[in-house]
Scaffold this motif. Structure first.
Motif, short mmCIF file in Angstrom:
data_model
loop_
_atom_site.label_atom_id
_atom_site.label_comp_id
_atom_site.label_asym_id
_atom_site.label_seq_id
_atom_site.Cartn_x
_atom_site.Cartn_y
_atom_site.Cartn_z
N SER A 1 1.48 11.03 1.33
CA SER A 1 0.33 10.62 2.15
C SER A 1 -0.15 9.24 1.73
O SER A 1 -0.50 8.41 2.58
N ASN A 2 -0.17 9.00 0.43
CA ASN A 2 -0.60 7.69 -0.06
C ASN A 2 0.31 6.59 0.48
O ASN A 2 -0.14 5.52 0.88
N LEU A 3 1.61 6.87 0.53
CA LEU A 3 2.56 5.88 1.05
C LEU A 3 2.34 5.65 2.55
O LEU A 3 2.32 4.50 3.01
N ALA B 1 10.19 13.71 -0.10
CA ALA B 1 9.61 13.95 -1.43
C ALA B 1 9.14 15.38 -1.53
O ALA B 1 8.85 16.00 -0.51
N THR B 2 9.04 15.89 -2.75
CA THR B 2 8.37 17.18 -2.90
C THR B 2 6.87 16.94 -2.90
O THR B 2 6.41 15.81 -2.98
N THR B 3 6.17 18.04 -2.82
CA THR B 3 4.72 17.93 -2.67
C THR B 3 4.06 17.23 -3.87
O THR B 3 4.51 17.35 -5.00
N GLY B 4 3.04 16.46 -3.58
CA GLY B 4 2.25 15.82 -4.62
C GLY B 4 2.85 14.57 -5.22
O GLY B 4 2.33 14.03 -6.19
N ARG B 5 3.93 14.06 -4.65
CA ARG B 5 4.55 12.85 -5.22
C ARG B 5 4.04 11.56 -4.58
O ARG B 5 4.49 10.48 -4.91
N GLY B 6 3.17 11.68 -3.58
CA GLY B 6 2.56 10.47 -3.02
C GLY B 6 2.98 10.12 -1.60
O GLY B 6 2.92 8.95 -1.21
N THR C 1 9.02 14.41 5.00
CA THR C 1 9.53 15.77 4.77
C THR C 1 9.75 16.12 3.31
O THR C 1 10.02 15.24 2.49
N GLN C 2 9.61 17.40 3.03
CA GLN C 2 10.01 17.88 1.71
C GLN C 2 11.44 18.40 1.77
O GLN C 2 12.05 18.65 0.75
N LEU C 3 11.95 18.62 2.97
CA LEU C 3 13.24 19.28 3.14
C LEU C 3 14.21 18.44 3.96
O LEU C 3 14.50 18.76 5.11
N LYS D 1 7.15 0.58 -7.00
CA LYS D 1 5.95 1.38 -7.31
C LYS D 1 4.99 1.12 -6.16
O LYS D 1 4.65 -0.03 -5.86
N ILE D 2 4.58 2.19 -5.52
CA ILE D 2 3.64 2.07 -4.41
C ILE D 2 2.24 2.04 -5.01
O ILE D 2 1.93 2.83 -5.90
N PRO D 3 1.38 1.14 -4.56
CA PRO D 3 0.04 1.12 -5.14
C PRO D 3 -0.78 2.32 -4.65
O PRO D 3 -0.47 2.90 -3.61
N LEU D 4 -1.80 2.66 -5.39
CA LEU D 4 -2.72 3.70 -4.93
C LEU D 4 -3.54 3.11 -3.79
O LEU D 4 -4.01 1.98 -3.89
N PHE D 5 -3.71 3.88 -2.74
CA PHE D 5 -4.43 3.36 -1.57
C PHE D 5 -5.83 2.88 -1.95
O PHE D 5 -6.29 1.84 -1.49
N1 LIG Z 1 1.27 5.32 -5.69
C1 LIG Z 1 0.64 6.16 -6.50
N2 LIG Z 1 0.31 5.80 -7.75
C2 LIG Z 1 -0.32 6.66 -8.57
N3 LIG Z 1 -0.68 7.91 -8.24
C3 LIG Z 1 -0.39 8.32 -7.02
C4 LIG Z 1 0.29 7.48 -6.08
N4 LIG Z 1 0.45 8.16 -4.93
C5 LIG Z 1 -0.10 9.36 -5.13
N5 LIG Z 1 -0.60 9.47 -6.37
C6 LIG Z 1 -1.30 10.62 -6.94
O1 LIG Z 1 -0.68 11.80 -6.51
C7 LIG Z 1 -1.60 12.65 -5.82
C8 LIG Z 1 -0.91 13.25 -4.61
O2 LIG Z 1 -0.66 12.21 -3.68
P1 LIG Z 1 -0.42 12.50 -2.15
O3 LIG Z 1 -1.50 13.39 -1.61
O4 LIG Z 1 -0.21 11.20 -1.49
O5 LIG Z 1 0.94 13.32 -2.26
P2 LIG Z 1 1.69 14.15 -1.16
O6 LIG Z 1 3.13 14.04 -1.52
O7 LIG Z 1 1.29 13.72 0.19
O8 LIG Z 1 1.17 15.59 -1.44
P3 LIG Z 1 1.13 16.85 -0.45
O9 LIG Z 1 2.55 17.17 -0.13
O10 LIG Z 1 0.45 17.89 -1.29
O11 LIG Z 1 0.31 16.42 0.74
C9 LIG Z 1 -2.78 11.75 -5.43
O12 LIG Z 1 -3.99 12.43 -5.50
C10 LIG Z 1 -2.74 10.65 -6.45
O13 LIG Z 1 -3.57 10.95 -7.52
#
Ligand SMILES: Nc1ncnc2c1ncn2[C@@H]1O[C@H](COP(=O)(O)OP(=O)(O)OP(=O)(O)O)[C@@H](O)[C@H]1O
Length: 519
Positions: free
Chosen positions: A168-170, A161-166, A425-427, A493-497
């Protein structure tokens, strides 16, 4: 029946559906065609306009509306203009059994939206890990997706994924469910110290954190956590391989010192005084220039310095001369018991983090090879290593310019020994195709870079060749799972942690407030 569209043409893999007026199909929407003794699940991968009126006429009518603000309209517009969706068959379900579709839906057949009832065949719980809920476009169904933990972890997981798409949450979501059982032991190299939950909710609030979560940190360990330091004696020359750029002479020097001084080899390299080297035959093997360059490189990487009397001291307490003699062994022991070990590497530079991970990963792989040789592998839990920014260790340039490293070995052959990687990874395009293809489960999050999408699509376990736009349009937390362990590529859809934690504390599965003390 709740009709959303009707089959009007196309061919296998690219069926044309006319959207019913008033409905709104999305890229990624899941539709169902009810057939005699089965249902066919179809997925929208493209949308376009259809019209019975020629181009020129449409443009003229638009001209009248825009330029004259005239009220010129088409009679019964919903008959003449419409949306066409291009769909592909995903799965045929008959009597609770899923098969790969080999035929078309009924011509002119009407389609309805998918519902949770259509997906009752999907298995839940047990030794499975929860990753999210089935998604149809942006609508989330009740149906939960649980992956067979031992299979997916031993056959490697890629999270692109690219950055900020979730991402770490996953990862947190996956680790949370891994804490429920001891079938999988996981090492997490946590470069941002974000998983344990020192700040905000993390894995430490899990009901079973006390038994199954182990936290190592060099930074004031909270009660029950372990102080993280790795003794220099635990490091071998090969732990630097494929991690840092070493010339042939430098690699050779590492091996010579190891051969001569065994466990003390690294201390001896670092403390040897170049000014006092004798010109004896032994020293001729290593040029003074090589030694000096090596000392500089290692001191910088491991954050060590030489103080008065040529004493070696650790600046951050991580790689140490006296402490941490059993750390690597202890961590491997926890993983062998099916626990999740979070190693806070946030204070380390990238290379030092990888060396620390290497010490443990190499020891772990060796142990599992021994279990296989002695016939004990079956009773061991699967072991997995979560590695962020994976191209640092399994990237094409790393593997071609430096010697291979243990992560690449695990990616290639770890499966035979029940040792897997979770590569984040982003790449993806920077990882060799052979390794990408070995990652048998991919949880694909959004990515706006075409080159990255292409790399993932080319190595997917299901045919995703029509899903380029679908992947590009994935929102935060939306993903597609492609795996040899799922019957079709699943949009989820992954839930928010935070919601998982709240849900668990409502259900009494997690304490709501303080992190647990664990050991
Ligand atoms: N499953 C989800 N549902 C809704 N929003 C989400 C979900 N996962 C992440 N987000 C939102 O996206 C933001 C970024 O998530 P996360 O830090 O997991 O992304 P990341 O890809 O690991 O980013 P980075 O590359 O910057 O570490 C979170 O703060 C959250 O608000």
């Amino acid at each position: 029946m709740d009709v959303v569209g009707q089959v009007v043409g196309g061919g296998f893999g690219d069926i044309l559906i006319r959207q019913k007026s008033g409905r709104r199909l999305e890229v990624g929407s899941l539709l169902v065609s009810e057939e005699d003794d089965s249902i066919l699940i179809l997925e929208v991968f493209g949308l376009e306009y259809g019209s019975q009126i020629q181009d020129g006429m449409r443009q003229m009518v638009s001209g009248v509306q825009l330029e004259r603000e005239g009220d010129m309209r088409f009679y019964e517009g919903e008959f003449v203009h419409y949306v066409l969706a291009r769909v592909k068959p995903l799965a045929r379900i008959s009597g609770g059994k899923v098969s790969i579709p080999k035929s078309l839906p009924t011509f002119f057949g009407r389609l309805r939206p998918i519902s949770a009832g259509d997906l009752e065949f999907m298995k839940k719980g047990g030794d499975r890990i929860f990753v999210g809920r089935i998604r149809s476009g942006s609508e989330v169904l009740e149906t939960e997706v649980w992956l067979p933990a031992e299979d997916v972890f031993s056959h490697h997981i890629l999270i692109p994924a690219t950055t900020g798409r979730g991402k770490s949450n996953l990862v947190k979501t996956i680790l949370w469910h891994s804490l429920c059982s001891n079938r999988v032991g996981i090492l997490v190299l946590d470069a941002h110290d974000e998983y344990y939950g020192r700040r905000g909710d993390g894995l430490s609030v899990h009901q079973r954190a006390g038994e199954n979560l182990v936290y190592y940190t060099p930074d004031r360990p909270p009660p029950g956590a372990h102080s993280l330091s790795i003794n220099l004696a635990s490091i071998l020359p090969e732990h630097f391989e494929g991690i840092t750029d070493l010339s042939d002479a430098q690699s050779q020097a590492l091996r010579v010192f190891h051969g001569r001084f065994k466990e003390e080899w690294l201390t001896r390299i670092l403390t040897e005084d170049p000014a006092k080297r004798s010109e004896g035959a032994r020293d001729k093997e290593i040029k003074t220039g090589t030694l000096v360059a090596l000392q500089r490189k290692l001191k910088l990487m491991l954050d060590l310095e030489i103080v008065e009397g040529r004493q070696l001291v650790s600046r951050n307490g991580f790689f140490d001369v006296t402490k941490g003699a059993t750390t690597a062994r202890d961590i491997i022991g926890h993983i062998e018991q099916g626990k999740v070990v979070v190693m806070d590497t946030s204070r380390l530079g990238s290379e030092a983090e990888l060396v620390a991970g290497n010490v443990i990963a190499a020891g772990l792989l060796d142990r599992y090879k021994q279990y296989k040789a002695s016939g004990q592998l079956d009773r061991m839990p699967v072991a997995s290593i979560v590695i962020e920014e994976a191209p640092r260790v399994i990237g094409e340039d790393v593997l071609s310019s430096k010697n291979s490293n243990v992560y690449a070995t695990i990616a290639r052959e770890g499966r035979k020994f029940k040792v897997g990687l979770v590569a984040v990874t982003q790449l993806s395009s920077a990882i060799p195709r052979a390794i990408l293809a070995n990652m048998n489960t991919k949880i694909i999050l959004g990515n706006e870079m075409k080159q990255e999408r292409e790399a993932v699509i080319a190595s997917a376990s299901q045919d995703l060749s029509d899903d380029d736009r679908n992947i590009a349009s994935l929102d935060k937390g939306e993903a597609i799972i492609t795996s040899i362990f799922v019957p079709f590529a699943m949009p989820i859809k992954i839930p928010l942690f935070d919601e998982i934690v709240k849900g668990a504390s409502r259900a009494g599965d997690a304490p709501a407030k303080k992190p647990r003390v664990f050991g």
